[in-house]
Enzyme design. Structure first.
Site, PDB file in Angstrom:
ATOM      1  N   MET A  20      12.818  24.214   3.600  1.00 20.80           N
ATOM      2  CA  MET A  20      12.011  23.589   2.466  1.00 20.80           C
ATOM      3  C   MET A  20      12.898  22.711   1.650  1.00 20.80           C
ATOM      4  O   MET A  20      12.687  21.803   0.808  1.00 20.80           O
ATOM      5  CB  MET A  20      11.096  24.778   1.985  1.00 20.80           C
ATOM      6  CG  MET A  20      10.221  23.820   0.709  1.00 20.80           C
ATOM      7  SD  MET A  20       9.205  24.920  -0.066  1.00 20.80           S
ATOM      8  CE  MET A  20       8.078  25.526   1.105  1.00 20.80           C
ATOM      9  N   LYS A  44       0.689  -1.116  -0.135  1.00 18.46           N
ATOM     10  CA  LYS A  44       0.044  -0.087  -0.017  1.00 18.46           C
ATOM     11  C   LYS A  44       0.805   1.232   0.064  1.00 18.46           C
ATOM     12  O   LYS A  44       2.203   1.092   0.240  1.00 18.46           O
ATOM     13  CB  LYS A  44      -0.977  -0.157   1.246  1.00 18.46           C
ATOM     14  CG  LYS A  44      -0.223   0.041   2.551  1.00 18.46           C
ATOM     15  CD  LYS A  44      -1.100  -0.067   3.804  1.00 18.46           C
ATOM     16  CE  LYS A  44      -0.451  -0.146   5.078  1.00 18.46           C
ATOM     17  NZ  LYS A  44      -1.269   0.026   6.231  1.00 18.46           N
ATOM     18  N   ARG A  70     -10.620   0.372  14.141  1.00 22.89           N
ATOM     19  CA  ARG A  70     -10.991   0.917  13.143  1.00 22.89           C
ATOM     20  C   ARG A  70     -11.721   0.216  12.274  1.00 22.89           C
ATOM     21  O   ARG A  70     -12.979   0.419  12.307  1.00 22.89           O
ATOM     22  CB  ARG A  70      -9.601   0.912  12.311  1.00 22.89           C
ATOM     23  CG  ARG A  70      -8.458   1.858  13.148  1.00 22.89           C
ATOM     24  CD  ARG A  70      -7.299   2.146  12.367  1.00 22.89           C
ATOM     25  NE  ARG A  70      -6.648   0.946  11.771  1.00 22.89           N
ATOM     26  CZ  ARG A  70      -5.549   0.703  10.885  1.00 22.89           C
ATOM     27  NH1 ARG A  70      -4.690   1.692  10.737  1.00 22.89           N
ATOM     28  NH2 ARG A  70      -5.202  -0.468  10.542  1.00 22.89           N
ATOM     29  N   TYR A 117      16.444  29.185   9.706  1.00 19.52           N
ATOM     30  CA  TYR A 117      15.209  29.819  10.182  1.00 19.52           C
ATOM     31  C   TYR A 117      15.025  29.911  11.743  1.00 19.52           C
ATOM     32  O   TYR A 117      15.461  28.923  12.473  1.00 19.52           O
ATOM     33  CB  TYR A 117      13.940  29.222   9.672  1.00 19.52           C
ATOM     34  CG  TYR A 117      13.565  29.788   8.247  1.00 19.52           C
ATOM     35  CD1 TYR A 117      13.255  30.960   7.862  1.00 19.52           C
ATOM     36  CD2 TYR A 117      13.680  28.478   7.312  1.00 19.52           C
ATOM     37  CE1 TYR A 117      12.879  31.176   6.420  1.00 19.52           C
ATOM     38  CE2 TYR A 117      13.404  29.016   6.168  1.00 19.52           C
ATOM     39  CZ  TYR A 117      13.037  30.293   5.385  1.00 19.52           C
ATOM     40  OH  TYR A 117      12.833  30.544   4.136  1.00 19.52           O
TER      41      TYR A 117
END
Length: 381
Positions: A322, A49, A147, A269
Site C-alpha cells: 500500500m 474528463k 454504450r 507480502y
C-alpha cells in the site's frame, strides 16, 4: 494549488508526502499542437474528463487554451463547470448527456449536452422551446460501442420527424471508435461506414468520430473535429507503433531505507518473491495507495516493473505494498543510492504505459489513479 481535492499545498516539504508528481505543461501543449497539426483542416478539441486524466482541470485546461484549444469534452456536469471557470469563452460538451432536470444548469453555464437518446433530445428541445432560444447540443449516434448514442432505428425515427430540431441547434454529430487503438481491426472501417450513413439521416452539422487513436491512424476518421484524450497527456493511443507523444508526467518516490538481504530471503507480502542472490534493496515511499498498481510487483518467475535511478533500471522486487515498493539495487555502486534520494517511478524511460503493460491494464488507468499523496509540481512552459 488548485485541482483535485486531495492535492497537497505547495508549501509542504518533501518529507511530508509520499513523493513528487511533476506535470510538464510544455509537453502537454506540444502534444496537443502535434495532434492539431495531424488533424488539419479539422479542429482539434481536447478531452479533459476524469479531472483532465488525473492531472487537474484547473492546470490543464488553461494551458491547452493557451496552446490554441477552443473546445473541450468532459464526462459530467461538475467538470464542465470547472472548465467554464477556467476558460470562460470555451466551447464545452458533456459526454454523458442530459440528465432529466439538468437542462437549466447546462443553459446557465453555456454548456452543450451530448444527446444520446430520443428522450434526451425531446427534453432538450422542450427546454429550448420554453426558454425561447435555440441552444446548441451534440447528437451521439452509436456505431459499434454499444454504450450511449442513438441506434439506427432511433436515428430513422428522428429523421422521419425533423421537428425535433425545430427548437435547438444541432452543433455536432458524433460517435466513438471502439477499436482504434488496433488500427487493422475490422470494426474501425465498419464504424466509419456506419457513421457516414447515420450522419446522412440527420440535419447537416459538423461531424466528429476520432479519439486520440483515430486522430493518429488516418484522415478518413477525422471529419470536422477530433477529440484526442490520452495522447495529450503522453499516453500511448495506438498499439504496435512507437508512441509519438512526449511524456507529460514524472513520478518520483523517496528512498526510506536501504537494506541487505541474503539469497533465499522472501520479500514482501505473500513471500511472492525469494531472492536468488545476496542483495541490496532500496525501500521506496510509495505504493498502490498512490496509484502504483499492486500488479506491477514481481513474483517468483515473473518480473515486475522497473524504476529508474540515475538513468539505470532497477527492478521491483516482490509485491507492491500500500505504501512501499522494494527495488533491487545490488548492481549499483555502493554509494550510488542513499536514504532520502528520489527514485523515478514513471517518466521518460519507464512510462505509464510500461507500468500498465506489467500490471495487465492500460495507461489510462495508471494516469487517472496517480498522485493521491504526492506533492504536485507544475513545470511551466
Amino acid at each position: 494549488m488548485t485541482g483535485r481535492k486531495h492535492d497537497f499545498p505547495d508549501d509542504l516539504q518533501d518529507f511530508e508526502v509520499a513523493g513528487r508528481l511533476t506535470i510538464d505543461l510544455s509537453a502537454l501543449k506540444a502534444n496537443w499542437k502535434a495532434l492539431a497539426g495531424r488533424a488539419e483542416p479539422a479542429e482539434a478539441a481536447a478531452v479533459v474528463k476524469a479531472d483532465a486524466y488525473g492531472l487537474g482541470i484547473e492546470r490543464v485546461v488553461p494551458a491547452l487554451a493557451e496552446a490554441g484549444c477552443k473546445t473541450f469534452f468532459v464526462a459530467i456536469l461538475s467538470e464542465a463547470r470547472r472548465v467554464r471557470m477556467a476558460v470562460p469563452d470555451a466551447t464545452i460538451y458533456v459526454l454523458e448527456g442530459l440528465a432529466y432536470g439538468a437542462a437549466s444548469v447546462f443553459r446557465d453555464y453555456s454548456v452543450r449536452p451530448v444527446l444520446g437518446s430520443l428522450e434526451e433530445i425531446d427534453h432538450w428541445a422542450d427546454h429550448c422551446r420554453q426558454w425561447g432560444k435555440a441552444l446548441p447540443a451534440a447528437v451521439h449516434v452509436d456505431t459499434g460501442m454499444t454504450r450511449l448514442g442513438l441506434t439506427p432505428a432511433e436515428a430513422d425515427a428522428l429523421a422521419e420527424d425533423p421537428s425535433h430540431f425545430d427548437h435547438f441547434r444541432l452543433a455536432l454529430v458524433m460517435s466513438h471508435l471502439a477499436c482504434a487503438d488496433t488500427p487493422d481491426h475490422p470494426l474501425n472501417r465498419e464504424q466509419l461506414r456506419r457513421f457516414a450513413d447515420l450522419r446522412k439521416r440527420l440535419p447537416d452539422a459538423p461531424a466528429s468520430l476520432a479519439n486520440s487513436a483515430g486522430t493518429i491512424i488516418g484522415g478518413d476518421f477525422r471529419f470536422d473535429l477530433v477529440r484526442p484524450g490520452v495522447a495529450i497527456y503522453g499516453g500511448r493511443a495506438v498499439g504496435g507503433i512507437p508512441n509519438p507523444m512526449r511524456p507529460v508526467v514524472t513520478v518520483e518516490a523517496r528512498v526510506i531505507r536501504i537494506r541487505e538481504a541474503a539469497a533465499g530471503t522472501p520479500v514482501g507480502y505473500s513471500a511472492a518473491e525469494r531472492l536468488t542472490r545476496d542483495s541490496r534493496l532500496a525501500i521506496l515511499s510509495a505504493g498502490y495507495a498512490d496509484g502504483y498498481l499492486r500488479a506491477g510487483g514481481s513474483v517468483d518467475g515473473r518480473p515486475g516493473a522497473e524504476v529508474t535511478i540515475n538513468g539505470q533500471a532497477a527492478p521491483v522486487v516482490g509485491r507492491v505494498s500500500m505504501d512501499m515498493i522494494a527495488v533491487d539495487i545490488t548492481d549499483f555502486d555502493e554509494n550510488a543510492v542513499k536514504t532520502g534520494d528520489y527514485v523515478e517511478l514513471l517518466g521518460n524511460r519507464f512510462t505509464v504505459d510500461d507500468l500498465a503493460d506489467k500490471a495487465g491494464t492500460i495507461g489510462y488507468e495508471i494516469l487517472t489513479n496517480l498522485g493521491r499523496r504526492f506533492r504536485h509540481i507544475v513545470k511551466e512552459g
